[in-house]
Design an enzyme around this catalytic site. Sequence first.
Site, PDB file in Angstrom:
ATOM      1  N   CYS A  83      28.382  -9.339  31.781  1.00 44.51           N
ATOM      2  CA  CYS A  83      28.829  -8.582  32.953  1.00 44.51           C
ATOM      3  C   CYS A  83      27.920  -7.373  33.140  1.00 44.51           C
ATOM      4  CB  CYS A  83      30.274  -8.130  32.763  1.00 44.51           C
ATOM      5  SG  CYS A  83      30.903  -7.163  34.142  1.00 44.51           S
ATOM      6  N   THR A  89      21.952   4.184  38.669  1.00 48.62           N
ATOM      7  CA  THR A  89      20.498   4.028  38.719  1.00 48.62           C
ATOM      8  C   THR A  89      20.120   2.611  39.139  1.00 48.62           C
ATOM      9  OG1 THR A  89      20.246   3.257  36.443  1.00 48.62           O
ATOM     10  CG2 THR A  89      20.316   5.651  36.787  1.00 48.62           C
ATOM     11  N   HIS A  91      18.664   0.535  37.357  1.00 53.62           N
ATOM     12  CA  HIS A  91      18.695  -0.354  36.197  1.00 53.62           C
ATOM     13  C   HIS A  91      19.593  -1.564  36.468  1.00 53.62           C
ATOM     14  CE1 HIS A  91      18.251  -1.567  32.063  1.00 53.62           C
ATOM     15  NE2 HIS A  91      19.554  -1.557  31.882  1.00 53.62           N
ATOM     16  N   ARG A 129      37.208 -11.528  38.318  1.00 53.90           N
ATOM     17  CA  ARG A 129      36.290 -12.656  38.197  1.00 53.90           C
ATOM     18  C   ARG A 129      36.300 -13.271  36.796  1.00 53.90           C
ATOM     19  NH1 ARG A 129      35.125  -9.738  42.272  1.00 53.90           N
ATOM     20  NH2 ARG A 129      33.994 -10.533  44.076  1.00 53.90           N
TER      21      ARG A 129
END
Length: 182
Positions: A83, A89, A91, A129
């Site tokens: 996950c 950011t 990233h 999910r």
Amino acid sequence: MAGTETHYTLPLPRFDKPAKVLIVVAPYYKDIADDLIAGARAVLDEAGVAHDLIEVPGALEVPTAIALAHRQSNFDGYVGLGCVIRGETTHYDTVCNDSSRGLTLLGLQGACIGNGILTVEDRDQAVVRADPAQQNKGGGAAAAALHLIALSRKWGSETKGIGFKPVGSFQIAADSEGPASA
């Protein structure tokens, strides 16, 4: 809204020979990873498929671990789980794109992979999910891997009859010094 959509799910394939799947999980968010694993294991168990589980530090390591196993072990397929939750950011974009690209490239090289790495905006989306009682994305990734294994086995046993076959006098005799004469 995705929560109100209905989706068609293919029935699980059945195998006449045993199959073995490797689940590779990045348990960075442990509770979410545990739900993804539970969903994947339930589907694999339902299909009667043996499975092993390994953990890696993060989503970027999932494709590398699968590549190693694909080259060095005897698994028929792989389920990548993890996950990635959007942060402050870029990233997030790197991890999402590169982990997905890595799995896709391995798949294009013949590895049968179900991608269950969630890429979400917030924890609430991830929980829904991952939960086997809700969207069950771990189970969906396992089912995807099983379908690809079934296709690989189906097409792997077919031959196309393409290629060079020496015929008659054009064959080289095993005991001759050179090409056979016509």
